[in-house]
Scaffold this motif. Structure first.
Motif, PDB file in Angstrom:
ATOM      1  N   GLU A  90       0.833  -1.192   0.000  1.00 41.23           N
ATOM      2  CA  GLU A  90       0.000   0.000   0.000  1.00 41.23           C
ATOM      3  C   GLU A  90       0.876   1.253   0.000  1.00 41.23           C
ATOM      4  O   GLU A  90       1.965   1.254   0.581  1.00 41.23           O
ATOM      5  N   SER A  92       1.906   4.848   1.098  1.00 37.63           N
ATOM      6  CA  SER A  92       1.714   5.637   2.305  1.00 37.63           C
ATOM      7  C   SER A  92       2.906   6.561   2.500  1.00 37.63           C
ATOM      8  O   SER A  92       4.012   6.272   2.048  1.00 37.63           O
ATOM      9  N   CYS A  99      -0.178   7.368   9.611  1.00 40.71           N
ATOM     10  CA  CYS A  99       1.109   6.707   9.359  1.00 40.71           C
ATOM     11  C   CYS A  99       1.992   6.734  10.604  1.00 40.71           C
ATOM     12  O   CYS A  99       2.671   5.745  10.904  1.00 40.71           O
ATOM     13  N   SER A 104      -0.622   2.442   8.109  1.00 42.32           N
ATOM     14  CA  SER A 104      -0.276   2.872   6.755  1.00 42.32           C
ATOM     15  C   SER A 104      -1.416   2.667   5.758  1.00 42.32           C
ATOM     16  O   SER A 104      -1.477   3.367   4.742  1.00 42.32           O
ATOM     17  N   THR A 105      -2.340   1.740   6.018  1.00 39.39           N
ATOM     18  CA  THR A 105      -3.481   1.573   5.109  1.00 39.39           C
ATOM     19  C   THR A 105      -4.456   2.736   5.195  1.00 39.39           C
ATOM     20  O   THR A 105      -5.333   2.874   4.331  1.00 39.39           O
ATOM     21  N   CYS A 107      -3.429   5.994   5.392  1.00 41.90           N
ATOM     22  CA  CYS A 107      -2.676   7.210   5.063  1.00 41.90           C
ATOM     23  C   CYS A 107      -3.611   8.255   4.461  1.00 41.90           C
ATOM     24  O   CYS A 107      -4.404   7.971   3.563  1.00 41.90           O
ATOM     25  N   HIS A 112      -7.267   6.968  -0.544  1.00 40.02           N
ATOM     26  CA  HIS A 112      -7.531   5.821   0.315  1.00 40.02           C
ATOM     27  C   HIS A 112      -7.579   4.535  -0.500  1.00 40.02           C
ATOM     28  O   HIS A 112      -8.238   4.449  -1.531  1.00 40.02           O
ATOM     29  N   ASN A 291      -1.384  -3.260   7.994  1.00 37.49           N
ATOM     30  CA  ASN A 291      -0.534  -2.086   7.831  1.00 37.49           C
ATOM     31  C   ASN A 291       0.898  -2.539   7.584  1.00 37.49           C
ATOM     32  O   ASN A 291       1.705  -2.656   8.500  1.00 37.49           O
TER      33      ASN A 291
END
Length: 338
Positions: A90, A92, A99, A104-105, A107, A112, A291
């Motif tokens: 992902e 980020s 973050c 981090s998913t 961010c 998104h 994440n």
């Protein structure tokens, strides 16, 4: 560098093809360009390729890779040209509030859901491409130590890193020692090995495939082709990645009070939920993406310390040139190498 490159595209359900596309370039000081050299098919890629998930085709494919760094922006300090790195799937930034909390998913700098190899809120490139631009390289790239085999790292940004985090959080930190594994295939096998490595006392691995069950038994697991029908020997952790509503419900019913249920993806749409029994038993349920940026470095340490050898579960390993056809074949975990 050339102006064009090859990219593996998901064209329609059941079909991938190589396409010639413009090669990416550095667009900012935090960018890096990387060349994937080992890449793998994720279990979630299989239902996507079969048209079973609500993600329409028409994009570059792949989100698990080890890559070589070929160029970096002026402010990148965490990696250097020539390094072999794990690429977080992902996208980020590493600087926004989510973050900084390790989410981090979530961010807020990137759209998104932005992920390599999946066209969610944009096209980001795929990790089977000849060349990939990685924004925020210091957040998203993780240098592989010299003592670690890069082959063992290809899924550390995804399912291998996620399962390491689950074992650490639930078995080590949470003291959950009796584990029900409703994750047939590579995800459950990774998780079974790590659960025992981190101190689990009992794992029941459920998978209709006898070869996978035999592998799990080598690590000390009890196995079954279907979830048990009786509520005997209750578990305090259930991990589900079956895409089966029936298995989802059986996992919930087999948990002891204050148990934890992790669903790792594959279920779509509305499903019935036994709210009152879950409430009465105090079950915690989590359905979420992982994440990866926060997990990779710790997972690399686990591989370096020989707690876990992901490549022991790969099958098959194929040549990069064979990917369009090979990606559609049954496999426990298909890995391609250059």
């Amino acid at each position: 560098m050339t102006d064009s490159m090859r990219s593996l595209w998901f064209v329609e359900p059941g079909r991938l093809e190589w396409r010639e596309v413009p090669a990416p370039v550095l667009t900012g000081d935090t960018d890096a360009l990387v060349r994937p050299v080992i890449a793998a098919r994720c279990p979630l890629d299989v239902p996507i390729l079969r048209g079973r998930l609500p993600i329409p085709p028409g994009y570059a494919f792949g989100h698990n890779a080890v890559a070589e760094v070929v160029a970096i922006g002026d402010t990148v300090t965490g990696v250097a040209v020539g390094d072999l790195v794990v690429v977080s799937p992902e996208l980020s930034c590493g600087q926004c509030e989510p973050c900084r909390r390790g989410w981090s998913t979530q961010c807020t700098t990137m759209p998104h859901g932005a992920t390599f190899g999946v066209a969610v809120n944009g096209h980001w490139g795929g990790l089977f491409d000849d060349l990939v631009r990685v924004p925020y390289a210091d957040q998203m790239l993780h240098r592989i130590p010299a003592e670690v085999d890069p082959l063992d790292c290809v899924a550390l940004g995804d399912i291998a890193g996620a399962t390491e985090e689950l074992a650490r959080r639930h078995v080590v930190d949470g003291g959950r020692k009796r584990v029900l594994m409703l994750a047939p295939g590579i995800t459950g096998l990774f998780q079974t090995a790590l659960a025992f490595a981190y101190g689990a006392e009992h794992v029941l691995y459920v998978d209709p495939d006898p070869a996978n069950r035999a592998l799990a038994e080598q690590y000390g697991a009890q196995t079954a082709p279907e979830p048990p029908a009786e509520s005997e020997g209750l578990f305090d952790l259930a991990i589900e990645a079956s895409a089966s509503v029936k298995w989802f419900h059986r996992g919930l019913s087999l948990l002891a009070g204050e148990g934890f249920f992790e669903s790792l993806g594959g279920l779509t749409g509305d499903i019935p939920f036994p709210a009152f029994p879950v409430f009465m038993k105090g079950i915690t349920v989590r359905l979420a993406r992982f994440n990866s940026a926060a997990n990779v470095s710790i997972a690399l340490d686990a591989v370096a310390a020989a707690k876990f050898k992901p490549s022991a579960f790969y099958s098959p390993t194929v040549n990069w040139e064979d990917l369009p056809e090979a990606m559609l074949e049954p496999a426990r975990m298909l890995v391609a190498t250059k």
